[in-house]
Design a protein around this motif. Structure first.
Motif, mmCIF file in Angstrom:
data_model
loop_
_atom_site.group_PDB
_atom_site.id
_atom_site.type_symbol
_atom_site.label_atom_id
_atom_site.label_comp_id
_atom_site.label_asym_id
_atom_site.label_seq_id
_atom_site.Cartn_x
_atom_site.Cartn_y
_atom_site.Cartn_z
ATOM 1 N N ALA A 1 0.709 1.648 4.181
ATOM 2 C CA ALA A 1 -0.576 2.212 3.745
ATOM 3 C C ALA A 1 -0.686 2.217 2.223
ATOM 4 O O ALA A 1 -1.745 1.910 1.665
ATOM 5 C CB ALA A 1 -0.740 3.628 4.297
ATOM 6 N N LYS A 2 0.397 2.546 1.538
ATOM 7 C CA LYS A 2 0.389 2.561 0.072
ATOM 8 C C LYS A 2 0.124 1.164 -0.482
ATOM 9 O O LYS A 2 -0.682 0.992 -1.400
ATOM 10 C CB LYS A 2 1.724 3.090 -0.456
ATOM 11 N N ILE A 3 0.818 0.174 0.082
ATOM 12 C CA ILE A 3 0.640 -1.200 -0.376
ATOM 13 C C ILE A 3 -0.787 -1.665 -0.111
ATOM 14 O O ILE A 3 -1.429 -2.293 -0.967
ATOM 15 C CB ILE A 3 1.639 -2.151 0.322
ATOM 16 N N PHE A 4 -1.312 -1.342 1.071
ATOM 17 C CA PHE A 4 -2.669 -1.759 1.421
ATOM 18 C C PHE A 4 -3.696 -1.130 0.484
ATOM 19 O O PHE A 4 -4.637 -1.803 0.038
ATOM 20 C CB PHE A 4 -2.979 -1.388 2.872
ATOM 21 N N LEU A 5 -3.526 0.160 0.164
ATOM 22 C CA LEU A 5 -4.447 0.839 -0.749
ATOM 23 C C LEU A 5 -4.407 0.197 -2.133
ATOM 24 O O LEU A 5 -5.439 0.045 -2.786
ATOM 25 C CB LEU A 5 -4.092 2.325 -0.855
ATOM 26 N N ASN B 1 -6.943 14.701 14.435
ATOM 27 C CA ASN B 1 -7.817 14.699 15.607
ATOM 28 C C ASN B 1 -8.968 13.697 15.501
ATOM 29 O O ASN B 1 -9.773 13.584 16.430
ATOM 30 C CB ASN B 1 -8.386 16.103 15.836
ATOM 31 N N MET B 2 -9.021 12.974 14.388
ATOM 32 C CA MET B 2 -10.042 11.936 14.271
ATOM 33 C C MET B 2 -9.715 10.783 15.220
ATOM 34 O O MET B 2 -8.589 10.652 15.711
ATOM 35 C CB MET B 2 -10.114 11.434 12.826
ATOM 36 N N ASN B 3 -10.706 9.944 15.469
ATOM 37 C CA ASN B 3 -10.531 8.806 16.367
ATOM 38 C C ASN B 3 -9.337 7.951 15.945
ATOM 39 O O ASN B 3 -9.111 7.713 14.763
ATOM 40 C CB ASN B 3 -11.817 7.964 16.343
ATOM 41 N N LYS B 4 -8.579 7.490 16.940
ATOM 42 C CA LYS B 4 -7.393 6.672 16.659
ATOM 43 C C LYS B 4 -7.735 5.391 15.903
ATOM 44 O O LYS B 4 -6.891 4.814 15.220
ATOM 45 C CB LYS B 4 -6.669 6.328 17.962
ATOM 46 N N SER B 5 -8.977 4.946 16.031
ATOM 47 C CA SER B 5 -9.397 3.753 15.298
ATOM 48 C C SER B 5 -9.386 3.993 13.799
ATOM 49 O O SER B 5 -9.224 3.069 13.011
ATOM 50 C CB SER B 5 -10.806 3.329 15.734
ATOM 51 N N PHE B 6 -9.564 5.261 13.389
ATOM 52 C CA PHE B 6 -9.535 5.618 11.980
ATOM 53 C C PHE B 6 -8.117 5.905 11.495
ATOM 54 O O PHE B 6 -7.736 5.528 10.393
ATOM 55 C CB PHE B 6 -10.408 6.848 11.710
ATOM 56 N N THR B 7 -7.335 6.611 12.314
ATOM 57 C CA THR B 7 -6.008 7.044 11.870
ATOM 58 C C THR B 7 -4.924 6.007 12.119
ATOM 59 O O THR B 7 -3.926 5.967 11.389
ATOM 60 C CB THR B 7 -5.599 8.347 12.588
ATOM 61 N N LEU C 1 7.056 6.061 11.231
ATOM 62 C CA LEU C 1 5.986 6.726 10.488
ATOM 63 C C LEU C 1 6.177 6.538 8.981
ATOM 64 O O LEU C 1 5.200 6.344 8.243
ATOM 65 C CB LEU C 1 5.944 8.214 10.842
ATOM 66 N N LYS C 2 7.406 6.583 8.524
ATOM 67 C CA LYS C 2 7.684 6.344 7.110
ATOM 68 C C LYS C 2 7.334 4.913 6.718
ATOM 69 O O LYS C 2 6.819 4.667 5.622
ATOM 70 C CB LYS C 2 9.169 6.623 6.816
ATOM 71 N N GLU C 3 7.619 3.964 7.618
ATOM 72 C CA GLU C 3 7.273 2.573 7.353
ATOM 73 C C GLU C 3 5.750 2.396 7.301
ATOM 74 O O GLU C 3 5.226 1.646 6.482
ATOM 75 C CB GLU C 3 7.868 1.669 8.439
ATOM 76 N N TRP D 1 -15.965 8.898 3.305
ATOM 77 C CA TRP D 1 -15.189 7.668 3.193
ATOM 78 C C TRP D 1 -14.989 7.226 1.741
ATOM 79 O O TRP D 1 -14.047 6.487 1.434
ATOM 80 C CB TRP D 1 -15.859 6.549 3.990
ATOM 81 N N ASN D 2 -15.834 7.686 0.844
ATOM 82 C CA ASN D 2 -15.687 7.330 -0.565
ATOM 83 C C ASN D 2 -14.828 8.330 -1.343
ATOM 84 O O ASN D 2 -14.559 8.120 -2.524
ATOM 85 C CB ASN D 2 -17.063 7.227 -1.239
ATOM 86 N N ALA D 3 -14.408 9.390 -0.677
ATOM 87 C CA ALA D 3 -13.611 10.423 -1.351
ATOM 88 C C ALA D 3 -12.205 9.909 -1.667
ATOM 89 O O ALA D 3 -11.690 9.012 -0.994
ATOM 90 C CB ALA D 3 -13.524 11.675 -0.471
ATOM 91 N N SER D 4 -11.603 10.499 -2.685
ATOM 92 C CA SER D 4 -10.222 10.144 -3.037
ATOM 93 C C SER D 4 -9.266 10.805 -2.040
ATOM 94 O O SER D 4 -9.646 11.717 -1.296
ATOM 95 C CB SER D 4 -9.898 10.631 -4.447
ATOM 96 N N ILE D 5 -8.021 10.355 -2.053
ATOM 97 C CA ILE D 5 -7.014 10.950 -1.167
ATOM 98 C C ILE D 5 -6.851 12.431 -1.472
ATOM 99 O O ILE D 5 -6.752 13.261 -0.556
ATOM 100 C CB ILE D 5 -5.667 10.214 -1.301
ATOM 101 N N GLU D 6 -6.848 12.785 -2.740
ATOM 102 C CA GLU D 6 -6.689 14.194 -3.125
ATOM 103 C C GLU D 6 -7.854 15.032 -2.622
ATOM 104 O O GLU D 6 -7.670 16.165 -2.174
ATOM 105 C CB GLU D 6 -6.562 14.323 -4.650
#
Length: 254
Positions: free
Chosen positions: A126-130, A73-79, A119-121, A10-15
């Protein structure tokens, strides 16, 4: 592993998440299972030799599949991704056109386009939230008072809600109060938060990547708590472990 692998994830960067591994010190480490590959060491697979980072890439793909599919395939609560969005993203990943996907899913091409737009929206949001959270972290860094650190949720959790709002101090106290010096569980807590802490701690008795028989599971859990059957059921129910349908094989989920 030595590190809390869920916390590292969870602490990893997006890259780093996109690659499935990270580099720290002198090692490339798998974000999913924690296996390390030391820079400077040559690894052999079959008749081919690989440097550490290349071998880390091979490990991630062969042991965990593509990161794209692993994340989906991760839990929908995460994705935050619905089942139909997941199916479409997999189709997009295969390079299928809107008309091909529409035919496969018995939908109209316009419906597929609408989902692509949504999906694009979601990506924009997600970008704004990050960016907002990054700015918040920067502002908090200027303050002396620190908030209590929350325990990282295990990536395979079957439900994610306020029950996982657990501080490191709560975790430490719960383990101290519910386990004796030998690692035996004194009693099974009724409160959900404490139950999650207890189950996570018990999971440390098993090796990730290893498959256990039900007899082996019962023997290990029986040394921890008399009612090993309820521990086994809870470990499956809360997403710490999984098993085959015939209940012959068990393993820690990654």
């Amino acid at each position: 592993m030595g590190l809390n692998q869920d916390k590292v994830f969870w602490n990893a960067s997006i890259e780093e998440i996109k690659k499935g591994y990270y580099f720290k010190g002198d090692s490339y480490t798998c974000l999913i299972c924690g296996e390390e590959f030391v820079k400077g060491i040559i690894y052999k697979k079959g008749d081919t030799f690989y440097e550490a980072e290349k071998y880390a890439k091979i490990h991630v793909l062969e042991e965990h599949g593509t990161i794209f599919e692993y994340l989906l395939n991760m839990n929908k609560s995460f994705t935050g991704i619905s089942d139909i969005q997941k199916t479409m993203l997999l189709s997009f990943g295969e390079g299928l056109k809107d008309k091909e996907i529409a035919k496969e899913m018995s939908l109209s091409p316009s419906t597929i386009r609408n989902h692509r737009f949504k999906l694009k929206e979601k990506e924009k949001q997600a970008k704004i939230f990050l960016a907002i959270m990054a700015l918040l972290d920067e502002s908090k860094g200027n303050k002396e008072e620190e908030e209590e650190e929350l325990v990282s949720i295990h990536k395979t959790a079957t439900m994610v809600d306020e029950r996982y709002s657990i501080t490191e101090k709560e975790k430490e106290n719960t383990i101290k109060n519910y386990f004796d010096h030998s690692g035996k569980l004194k009693d099974m807590p009724s409160k959900e938060k404490k139950k999650i802490i207890v189950l996570g701690y018990i999971t440390n008795n098993f090796n990730k990547g290893k498959t256990y028989t039900e007899k082996e599971i019962n023997r290990i859990l029986g040394r921890i708590y008399e009612d090993y059957a309820i521990l086994r059921r809870y470990l499956i129910e809360y997403g710490f472990m999984d098993r085959t349908k015939d209940c012959l094989s068990y393993w820690v989920k990654e």
